[in-house]
Scaffold this active site. Sequence first.
Site, PDB file in Angstrom:
ATOM      1  N   HIS A 159     -18.639   5.934  -0.608  1.00 39.21           N
ATOM      2  CA  HIS A 159     -18.494   7.060  -1.532  1.00 39.21           C
ATOM      3  C   HIS A 159     -17.250   6.859  -2.402  1.00 39.21           C
ATOM      4  O   HIS A 159     -16.468   5.935  -2.169  1.00 39.21           O
ATOM      5  CB  HIS A 159     -18.423   8.388  -0.773  1.00 39.21           C
ATOM      6  CG  HIS A 159     -17.331   8.476   0.248  1.00 39.21           C
ATOM      7  ND1 HIS A 159     -17.385   7.813   1.476  1.00 39.21           N
ATOM      8  CD2 HIS A 159     -16.154   9.125   0.225  1.00 39.21           C
ATOM      9  CE1 HIS A 159     -16.283   8.087   2.155  1.00 39.21           C
ATOM     10  NE2 HIS A 159     -15.521   8.871   1.430  1.00 39.21           N
ATOM     11  N   ARG A 161      -9.126  18.557 -10.375  1.00 38.45           N
ATOM     12  CA  ARG A 161     -10.083  18.733  -9.271  1.00 38.45           C
ATOM     13  C   ARG A 161      -9.315  18.606  -7.966  1.00 38.45           C
ATOM     14  O   ARG A 161      -8.380  17.820  -7.858  1.00 38.45           O
ATOM     15  CB  ARG A 161     -11.201  17.687  -9.330  1.00 38.45           C
ATOM     16  CG  ARG A 161     -12.128  17.755  -8.137  1.00 38.45           C
ATOM     17  CD  ARG A 161     -13.306  16.796  -8.234  1.00 38.45           C
ATOM     18  NE  ARG A 161     -14.080  16.871  -7.001  1.00 38.45           N
ATOM     19  CZ  ARG A 161     -13.949  16.028  -5.980  1.00 38.45           C
ATOM     20  NH1 ARG A 161     -13.092  15.025  -6.060  1.00 38.45           N
ATOM     21  NH2 ARG A 161     -14.656  16.175  -4.875  1.00 38.45           N
ATOM     22  N   ASP A 171     -14.790   5.745   4.789  1.00 43.28           N
ATOM     23  CA  ASP A 171     -13.595   6.221   5.489  1.00 43.28           C
ATOM     24  C   ASP A 171     -13.428   5.420   6.774  1.00 43.28           C
ATOM     25  O   ASP A 171     -14.370   5.328   7.557  1.00 43.28           O
ATOM     26  CB  ASP A 171     -13.742   7.715   5.817  1.00 43.28           C
ATOM     27  CG  ASP A 171     -13.781   8.569   4.549  1.00 43.28           C
ATOM     28  OD1 ASP A 171     -14.345   9.688   4.604  1.00 43.28           O
ATOM     29  OD2 ASP A 171     -13.278   8.103   3.519  1.00 43.28           O
ATOM     30  N   HIS A 201     -15.352   3.428  -1.236  1.00 41.33           N
ATOM     31  CA  HIS A 201     -14.874   3.109   0.114  1.00 41.33           C
ATOM     32  C   HIS A 201     -15.721   3.800   1.162  1.00 41.33           C
ATOM     33  O   HIS A 201     -16.466   4.733   0.873  1.00 41.33           O
ATOM     34  CB  HIS A 201     -13.422   3.579   0.273  1.00 41.33           C
ATOM     35  CG  HIS A 201     -13.299   5.075   0.296  1.00 41.33           C
ATOM     36  ND1 HIS A 201     -13.345   5.846  -0.873  1.00 41.33           N
ATOM     37  CD2 HIS A 201     -13.181   5.956   1.317  1.00 41.33           C
ATOM     38  CE1 HIS A 201     -13.241   7.116  -0.552  1.00 41.33           C
ATOM     39  NE2 HIS A 201     -13.160   7.220   0.771  1.00 41.33           N
TER      40      HIS A 201
HETATM   41  C1  LIG Z   1      -7.084   6.313   7.223  1.00 43.06           C
HETATM   42  C2  LIG Z   1      -7.119   6.595   5.921  1.00 43.06           C
HETATM   43  C3  LIG Z   1      -6.772   5.657   4.841  1.00 43.06           C
HETATM   44  C4  LIG Z   1      -7.200   6.443   3.571  1.00 43.06           C
HETATM   45  C5  LIG Z   1      -6.948   7.874   3.982  1.00 43.06           C
HETATM   46  C6  LIG Z   1      -7.554   7.914   5.364  1.00 43.06           C
HETATM   47  C7  LIG Z   1      -9.096   7.908   5.226  1.00 43.06           C
HETATM   48  C8  LIG Z   1      -9.574   7.388   3.855  1.00 43.06           C
HETATM   49  C9  LIG Z   1      -8.720   6.221   3.323  1.00 43.06           C
HETATM   50  C10 LIG Z   1      -8.825   5.977   1.791  1.00 43.06           C
HETATM   51  C11 LIG Z   1      -8.964   7.308   1.032  1.00 43.06           C
HETATM   52  C12 LIG Z   1     -10.023   5.049   1.405  1.00 43.06           C
HETATM   53  C13 LIG Z   1      -9.912   4.635  -0.081  1.00 43.06           C
HETATM   54  C14 LIG Z   1      -8.587   3.898  -0.347  1.00 43.06           C
HETATM   55  C15 LIG Z   1      -7.346   4.733   0.047  1.00 43.06           C
HETATM   56  C16 LIG Z   1      -6.115   3.811  -0.105  1.00 43.06           C
HETATM   57  C17 LIG Z   1      -7.138   5.894  -0.944  1.00 43.06           C
HETATM   58  O1  LIG Z   1      -7.692   5.849  -2.079  1.00 43.06           O
HETATM   59  O2  LIG Z   1      -6.421   6.849  -0.612  1.00 43.06           O
HETATM   60  C18 LIG Z   1      -7.517   5.185   1.523  1.00 43.06           C
HETATM   61  C19 LIG Z   1      -6.484   6.065   2.243  1.00 43.06           C
HETATM   62  C20 LIG Z   1      -5.125   5.372   2.455  1.00 43.06           C
HETATM   63  O3  LIG Z   1      -5.070   4.203   2.909  1.00 43.06           O
HETATM   64  O4  LIG Z   1      -4.105   6.023   2.122  1.00 43.06           O
HETATM   65  O1  LIG Z   2     -12.103  13.970  -3.217  1.00 42.94           O
HETATM   66  C1  LIG Z   2     -13.241  13.647  -2.811  1.00 42.94           C
HETATM   67  O2  LIG Z   2     -14.274  14.276  -3.100  1.00 42.94           O
HETATM   68  C2  LIG Z   2     -13.401  12.421  -1.911  1.00 42.94           C
HETATM   69  C3  LIG Z   2     -12.078  11.962  -1.333  1.00 42.94           C
HETATM   70  C4  LIG Z   2     -12.286  10.877  -0.292  1.00 42.94           C
HETATM   71  O3  LIG Z   2     -13.323  10.247  -0.199  1.00 42.94           O
HETATM   72  C5  LIG Z   2     -11.183  10.570   0.644  1.00 42.94           C
HETATM   73  O4  LIG Z   2     -10.077  11.134   0.477  1.00 42.94           O
HETATM   74  O5  LIG Z   2     -11.462   9.728   1.576  1.00 42.94           O
HETATM   75 FE   LIG Z   3     -13.406   9.127   1.688  1.00 41.92          FE
END
Ligand SMILES: C=C1C[C@]23C[C@H]1CC[C@H]2[C@]1(C)CCC[C@@](C)(C(=O)O)[C@H]1[C@@H]3C(=O)O
Ligand SMILES: O=C(O)CCC(=O)C(=O)O
Ligand SMILES: [Fe+2]
Length: 381
Positions: A301, A311, A247, A245
């Site tokens: 990333h 982790r 951010d 994704h």
């Molecule tokens: C605004 C946000 C949505 C998420 C948390 C913050 C910034 C990063 C986003 C996220 C981590 C991107 C990957 C998918 C996601 C669903 C996750 O894996 O947590 C995303 C977060 C979210 O929507 O909760």
């Molecule tokens: O845990 C990590 O190193 C990356 C997490 C991340 O990309 C996020 O929370 O948006």
């Molecule tokens: Fe991220």
Amino acid sequence: MITKIPPMPQAPKNDACKSEHKSLVFDASVLRHESDIPTQFIWPDHEKPLANTRALDVPLVDLGGFLSGDPLAAAEASRFVGEACEKHGFFLVVNHGVDSGLVSDAHRFMDLFFELPLCEKQKAQRKVGEHCGYASSFTGRFSSKLPWKETLSFRYSAEESSCNIVDEYFRNTMGEGFSPLGTVYQDYCNAMSTLSLGIMELLGMSLGVGRAHYKEFFEENNSIMRLNYYPPCQKPDLTLGTGPHCDPTSLTILHQDTVGGLEVFVDNEWRSISPNLNAFVVNIGDTFMALSNGRYKSCLHRAVVNNKTPRKSLAFFLCPKKDKVVSPPSELVDTGNPRIYPDFTWPTLLEFTQKHYRADMNTLQAFSNWLLQQKTSEVVS
Ligand SMILES: C=C1C[C@]23C[C@H]1CC[C@H]2[C@]1(C)CCC[C@@](C)(C(=O)O)[C@H]1[C@@H]3C(=O)O
Ligand SMILES: O=C(O)CCC(=O)C(=O)O
Ligand SMILES: [Fe+2]
């Protein structure tokens, strides 16, 4: 799921908008020993982690001179930051002025929280459509490609009137016994906000729009703090801690522990970011990409897991105050560089990611298309 925004003219490309899924409860204390991984956690072959990913040699930007007011050091730091952002949108900062004891307390309290029994953690359970609270692998939110992680996310505000917002969150959500966590994370977020504003000065200088432009835009930021906890997984070659994704936010300041697992996609290859307890990993998000009219790229990333040890990472997501209009400064728009993204406010993009679209590598484009279609359907109706 009730949406306040009129239904999207076209179904989004991912599974976020389906009604919240009634499904298994992800109890990390159980699944971490499971070798028969539930299919919802298994990622498609083209997204599975790869063995022996090469480390990326990320520029270490020393902020010491800049933070002590040295103009030459400021110019050098802004040059390094600009080069990294033109290339892949990631850089590391050292001599950042954040107290190392505060960082280790923040990690220690993460262990305390995530090692609580699930029923305790669920006192902070994230509500449908909300971005704050405790979530485990987002069971109930997504139907496939579930992340192998637990998260605790909460709001931070740099506005004077909300100077205890984090403190109060922990006390009100988890009880008075958790006020030490509230104090540590309040102090941690204050330090992250200060560091973010310094980095915004460097970004403004590197883009030639002046050190005050973005700093003032984010002065009263309403940001998101997220604690990421990745339990060990018996089949780490099948799962992902956080999927690929960008951010959606403006700037991310991340502190990872010594385990390693953060990967960035650079020059068509996944590269690992080696742990460094003295450094913060900084990356540009979608909202800053729009604020720079695409000059700086939000970087793809992900996070991989392992079969030995949990982790943890602390992610501070800088976000503008809700009424700020995300629009690039005029210096970055001309006939050679026309506007790439429409004006928007952060709460609209946040709601899009929470109710309509699972953030991935195309979030900002999907959001822009959706916004433009909304405007068209409003004109037509
Ligand atoms: C605004 C946000 C949505 C998420 C948390 C913050 C910034 C990063 C986003 C996220 C981590 C991107 C990957 C998918 C996601 C669903 C996750 O894996 O947590 C995303 C977060 C979210 O929507 O909760
Ligand atoms: O845990 C990590 O190193 C990356 C997490 C991340 O990309 C996020 O929370 O948006
Ligand atoms: Fe991220």
